[in-house]
Design an enzyme around this catalytic site. Structure first.
Site, PDB file in Angstrom:
ATOM      1  N   TYR A 142       0.890  -1.160   0.005  1.00  0.00           N
ATOM      2  CA  TYR A 142      -0.045  -0.106   0.100  1.00  0.00           C
ATOM      3  C   TYR A 142       0.773   1.182   0.033  1.00  0.00           C
ATOM      4  O   TYR A 142       0.454   2.180  -0.377  1.00  0.00           O
ATOM      5  CB  TYR A 142      -0.966   0.003   1.171  1.00  0.00           C
ATOM      6  CG  TYR A 142      -2.136  -0.983   1.162  1.00  0.00           C
ATOM      7  CD1 TYR A 142      -2.251  -1.663   0.156  1.00  0.00           C
ATOM      8  CD2 TYR A 142      -2.898  -1.240   2.351  1.00  0.00           C
ATOM      9  CE1 TYR A 142      -3.080  -3.003   0.048  1.00  0.00           C
ATOM     10  CE2 TYR A 142      -3.925  -2.202   2.374  1.00  0.00           C
ATOM     11  CZ  TYR A 142      -4.046  -2.913   1.463  1.00  0.00           C
ATOM     12  OH  TYR A 142      -4.905  -3.946   1.155  1.00  0.00           O
ATOM     13  N   LYS A 187       3.795 -15.460   2.792  1.00  0.00           N
ATOM     14  CA  LYS A 187       3.553 -16.105   1.696  1.00  0.00           C
ATOM     15  C   LYS A 187       4.809 -16.362   1.023  1.00  0.00           C
ATOM     16  O   LYS A 187       5.246 -16.183   0.067  1.00  0.00           O
ATOM     17  CB  LYS A 187       2.723 -15.138   0.339  1.00  0.00           C
ATOM     18  CG  LYS A 187       2.424 -16.018  -0.885  1.00  0.00           C
ATOM     19  CD  LYS A 187       1.257 -16.978  -0.659  1.00  0.00           C
ATOM     20  CE  LYS A 187       1.119 -17.737  -2.072  1.00  0.00           C
ATOM     21  NZ  LYS A 187       0.303 -18.964  -1.829  1.00  0.00           N
ATOM     22  N   ASP A 219      -2.776 -18.010   2.064  1.00  0.00           N
ATOM     23  CA  ASP A 219      -3.967 -18.709   1.481  1.00  0.00           C
ATOM     24  C   ASP A 219      -4.581 -19.895   2.546  1.00  0.00           C
ATOM     25  O   ASP A 219      -5.782 -19.944   2.802  1.00  0.00           O
ATOM     26  CB  ASP A 219      -3.578 -19.174   0.315  1.00  0.00           C
ATOM     27  CG  ASP A 219      -2.297 -19.771  -0.058  1.00  0.00           C
ATOM     28  OD1 ASP A 219      -1.380 -19.677   1.148  1.00  0.00           O
ATOM     29  OD2 ASP A 219      -1.950 -20.563  -0.888  1.00  0.00           O
ATOM     30  N   ASP A 243      -5.087  -6.581   6.130  1.00  0.00           N
ATOM     31  CA  ASP A 243      -6.258  -5.867   5.721  1.00  0.00           C
ATOM     32  C   ASP A 243      -7.487  -6.948   5.391  1.00  0.00           C
ATOM     33  O   ASP A 243      -8.545  -6.865   5.797  1.00  0.00           O
ATOM     34  CB  ASP A 243      -5.957  -5.140   4.455  1.00  0.00           C
ATOM     35  CG  ASP A 243      -7.029  -3.890   4.148  1.00  0.00           C
ATOM     36  OD1 ASP A 243      -8.209  -4.055   4.885  1.00  0.00           O
ATOM     37  OD2 ASP A 243      -6.951  -3.298   3.002  1.00  0.00           O
ATOM     38  N   ASP A 247     -10.865  -8.408   7.687  1.00  0.00           N
ATOM     39  CA  ASP A 247     -12.322  -8.554   7.307  1.00  0.00           C
ATOM     40  C   ASP A 247     -12.875  -9.743   7.353  1.00  0.00           C
ATOM     41  O   ASP A 247     -14.096  -9.871   7.673  1.00  0.00           O
ATOM     42  CB  ASP A 247     -12.249  -7.844   5.773  1.00  0.00           C
ATOM     43  CG  ASP A 247     -12.394  -6.333   5.705  1.00  0.00           C
ATOM     44  OD1 ASP A 247     -12.039  -5.576   6.629  1.00  0.00           O
ATOM     45  OD2 ASP A 247     -13.193  -5.790   4.785  1.00  0.00           O
TER      46      ASP A 247
END
Ligand code: NAD
Length: 355
Positions: A142, A187, A219, A243, A247
């Site tokens: 980001y 990852k 994942d 992020d 959620d």
């Protein structure tokens, strides 16, 4: 105690939910003899309309100079077509970076009263679920370079050892105060930044022998959060993974409207906000759930103002409100009493007692 709070109402449902949180804070001030002084700050779409900038420097300085910041949410369709550097969310990223709040702490806990509002099976919910996601907030993709060259778009994901180490420490310290289990999510089978992440976490683990460190690919983590959330205590991860996962974790609690968050850096001046967005689909209808914002205000009292009794009082008032079977539309289920945003705030205030 006198505290100066910068208040960002923002866009969409932001003003409605923040209003309820301020009413709760005012009641706490009255009960405990504190003075909370509020400074309004314009950020997001409303600031673009007013100043042509999602967070003018003078507005950012009001936040930096406050004792802490309470934020509703920003963004909305009206500003979707403005250039990238001018988008409402850019104001938010600039605020986080300007305040230096690198650690975002998002608890996802199932309230026992809401076990029928979660989309998970009862057998999974009954195992209990109380996760804290510690998300790195001012680095990673980001904050990397973003550019588009012809038909190619590039976003840079970059982390330094020191950026990873400081958020890693928050993860270990948080786990140490809870059930001493830290899951580091990355990852590393694909990304160099994740391999560095994993190396730094294992290096840090030597300083925290009392905390059990595990590694999980992002994942797999996305799958495990819905399959067996009870296995997690504290999860530490980078900005974008955090992020998305937070959620996802919020949904197992019943609604994104229930979850607060705190963001802190190296001082006690923190940024407190619900984890959801500006929910333009329900803005101005008095149906939003203000609990995520009210609980964010409670986190502000606990973590930035050292007012844990006052924070407990707010959390107990929310619990008593849920015990009385009141629900906003997002967590409504059969046999419960439907209330709007304002009424929800009023009922929580009516349950506030000096602990
Ligand atoms: P959103 O979180 O605003 O909404 C997702 C869904 O959850 C919607 O159906 C909404 O009605 C519901 N919802 C959210 N908060 C709720 C609440 N308190 N009570 C009841 N229901 C609630 O996400 P989105 O729709 O993807 O984004 C809308 C806007 O918000 C976009 O402009 C986005 O960029 C922005 N956004 C801002 C923030 C922030 O300010 N921190 C975070 C995420 C998204």
């Amino acid at each position: 105690m006198v505290k100066n709070i910068a208040v960002i109402r923002g866009d969409g449902i932001g003003p409605e939910i923040v209003e309820q949180a301020l009413n709760v804070l005012n009641k706490v001030a009255e009960l405990y003899g504190h003075t909370f002084q509020y400074t309004d700050v314009d950020m997001g779409g409303c600031a673009i309309d007013k100043y042509g900038d999602p967070l003018p420097e003078a507005e950012l300085q009001k936040c930096v100079n406050s004792d802490s910041v309470l934020l509703g949410a920003v963004g909305g369709e009206k500003w979707n077509d403005v250039p990238g550097h001018m988008r409402p969310e850019k104001g938010l990223l600039r605020l986080r970076a300007g305040m230096g709040v690198y650690s975002n702490n998002r608890p996802a806990k199932i309230w026992k009263q809401l076990s029928d509002a979660t989309p998970l099976k009862k057998s999974i919910v009954d195992q209990g679920n109380d996760i804290i996601i510690v998300r790195e907030l001012i680095g990673g993709i980001y904050f990397g370079e973003h550019k588009t060259e012809g038909d190619i778009a590039i976003d840079v994901l970059k982390y330094s050892e020191s950026e990873i180490e400081r958020i890693g420490r928050i993860g270990f310290e948080t786990a140490r105060k809870r059930n001493k289990k830290l899951c580091s999510v990355e990852k590393s089978n694909v990304l160099d930044s994740s391999r560095l992440w994993k190396k730094v976490m294992h290096h840090l683990a030597e300083e925290y022998p009392d905390v059990e460190l595990s590694d999980m690919l992002v994942d797999n983590c996305a799958m495990q959060i819905v399959k067996n959330p009870a296995q997690f205590d504290v999860v530490v991860t980078e900005n974008m993974f955090g992020d998305i996962l937070s959620d996802e974790a919020s949904m197992i609690t019943g609604s994104i409207g229930m979850i607060p968050s705190s963001s802190l850096g190296s001082t006690t001046c923190g940024l407190y906000e619900p984890i959801h967005g500006s929910a333009p689909d329900i803005a101005g209808k008095d149906v939003a759930n203000p609990i995520g914002t009210i609980l964010s205000a409670a986190m502000m009292l606990r973590f930035s103002f050292d007012m844990s009794k006052e924070a407990d009082a707010i959390e107990n008032a929310v619990s008593a409100y849920l015990d009385a079977d009141y629900r906003t539309a997002d967590i409504m289920s059969e046999g419960k009493r439907l209330v709007g945003c304002r009424k929800c705030g009023e009922l929580i205030i009516s349950n506030l007692r000096k602990e």
